[in-house]
Design a protein around this motif. Structure first.
Motif, PDB file in Angstrom:
ATOM      1  N   THR A  21       0.853  -1.184   0.000  1.00 56.00           N
ATOM      2  CA  THR A  21       0.000   0.000   0.000  1.00 56.00           C
ATOM      3  C   THR A  21       0.889   1.234   0.000  1.00 56.00           C
ATOM      4  O   THR A  21       1.825   1.332   0.795  1.00 56.00           O
ATOM      5  CB  THR A  21      -0.919   0.032   1.236  1.00 56.00           C
ATOM      6  OG1 THR A  21      -1.781  -1.110   1.203  1.00 56.00           O
ATOM      7  CG2 THR A  21      -1.772   1.293   1.250  1.00 56.00           C
ATOM      8  N   ALA A  23       0.776   5.706  -0.514  1.00 60.95           N
ATOM      9  CA  ALA A  23      -0.001   6.929  -0.659  1.00 60.95           C
ATOM     10  C   ALA A  23       0.410   7.618  -1.955  1.00 60.95           C
ATOM     11  O   ALA A  23       1.571   7.555  -2.364  1.00 60.95           O
ATOM     12  CB  ALA A  23       0.235   7.853   0.524  1.00 60.95           C
ATOM     13  N   ASN A  29      -2.829  11.446   2.585  1.00 59.94           N
ATOM     14  CA  ASN A  29      -3.323  10.073   2.517  1.00 59.94           C
ATOM     15  C   ASN A  29      -4.744   9.997   1.966  1.00 59.94           C
ATOM     16  O   ASN A  29      -5.444   9.013   2.182  1.00 59.94           O
ATOM     17  CB  ASN A  29      -3.290   9.427   3.907  1.00 59.94           C
ATOM     18  CG  ASN A  29      -1.875   9.083   4.319  1.00 59.94           C
ATOM     19  OD1 ASN A  29      -1.018   8.853   3.479  1.00 59.94           O
ATOM     20  ND2 ASN A  29      -1.624   9.059   5.622  1.00 59.94           N
ATOM     21  N   LEU A  32      -5.029   6.300  -1.751  1.00 62.94           N
ATOM     22  CA  LEU A  32      -4.065   5.228  -1.534  1.00 62.94           C
ATOM     23  C   LEU A  32      -4.065   4.293  -2.734  1.00 62.94           C
ATOM     24  O   LEU A  32      -5.072   4.144  -3.428  1.00 62.94           O
ATOM     25  CB  LEU A  32      -4.419   4.430  -0.278  1.00 62.94           C
ATOM     26  CG  LEU A  32      -4.420   5.193   1.047  1.00 62.94           C
ATOM     27  CD1 LEU A  32      -4.957   4.304   2.158  1.00 62.94           C
ATOM     28  CD2 LEU A  32      -3.021   5.684   1.387  1.00 62.94           C
ATOM     29  N   ASN A  53      -9.410   7.283   1.305  1.00 65.04           N
ATOM     30  CA  ASN A  53      -9.007   6.972   2.684  1.00 65.04           C
ATOM     31  C   ASN A  53     -10.140   6.318   3.466  1.00 65.04           C
ATOM     32  O   ASN A  53      -9.935   5.830   4.568  1.00 65.04           O
ATOM     33  CB  ASN A  53      -8.472   8.213   3.405  1.00 65.04           C
ATOM     34  CG  ASN A  53      -9.481   9.344   3.428  1.00 65.04           C
ATOM     35  OD1 ASN A  53     -10.618   9.186   2.992  1.00 65.04           O
ATOM     36  ND2 ASN A  53      -9.064  10.499   3.924  1.00 65.04           N
TER      37      ASN A  53
END
Length: 200
Positions: A21, A23, A29, A32, A53
């Motif tokens: 994962t 950003a 954030n 993602l 998010n």
């Protein structure tokens, strides 16, 4: 994470395993990117999934190819409209996907002899003349209504032209195409097999 469909193997509602994962921005954030692996044992390929998010899927790469059964005798124009609705959905163009789904429905009904200019009238004609089963009427009506959302910029419900609604409308359209073309073809095939005389 469950994907609507794996873009590689085509398995629907497939489980995936998250591999990484990241950003989009080191300072934010809000978006993602998940790298996930399809859990279909015959596939096991990687898919890139963009999520908010709130963990809502926004995009899947590569795009899923929305195709109808190649063995079904579906008119080329309807196939093309369905495929284009799927391409728009995969590209995140949900209003365009809704409009193309509506267009494909109108083509389906026209091909069944419902040639009214307004789709609402074509749907009513199909229902009244047993071309469209009552159980499928709500599906056709939702395709029409959501297609209108995508087509009319002054509509105050434009926020409902979302990824989720575009996906459901595509699935409703798939069911109606199955009802109009694939089911009768399968029934005709079985009837032909039954009527073949047995050898003594």
């Amino acid at each position: 994470m469950v994907l609507d469909q794996c873009p590689h193997c085509g398995v629907r509602h497939v489980q995936t395993e998250r591999c990484a994962t990241l950003a989009l921005s080191a300072h934010d954030n809000a978006t993602l990117w998940h790298i996930v692996r399809c859990q279909n044992r015959a596939c096991q390929r990687l898919v890139l999934v963009q999520v908010s998010n709130a963990n809502e899927v926004q995009q899947v790469y590569p795009f899923v190819a929305y195709q109808l059964d190649s063995n079904a005798e579906v008119p080329l124009e309807i196939r093309d409209d369905f495929r284009e609705a799927g391409v728009c959905y995969g590209a995140g163009c949900y209003k365009a996907s809704l409009v193309m789904s509506r267009r494909a429905l109108q083509r389906c009904l026209s091909d069944q002899g419902c040639t009214q200019n307004k789709l609402v009238e074509a749907i009513d004609h199909a229902l009244q003349n047993n071309i469209l089963r009552r159980a499928f009427h709500p599906l056709a009506e939702e395709i029409r209504q959501y297609g209108n959302l995508g087509a009319h910029p002054d509509d105050d419900q434009l926020q409902n032209a979302s990824r989720e609604s575009a996906y459901h409308v595509l699935e409703f359209l798939r069911l109606l195409i199955h009802e109009f073309y694939e089911v009768p073809a399968a029934a005709a095939h079985l009837r032909t097999k039954r009527q073949v005389p047995k050898l003594p």
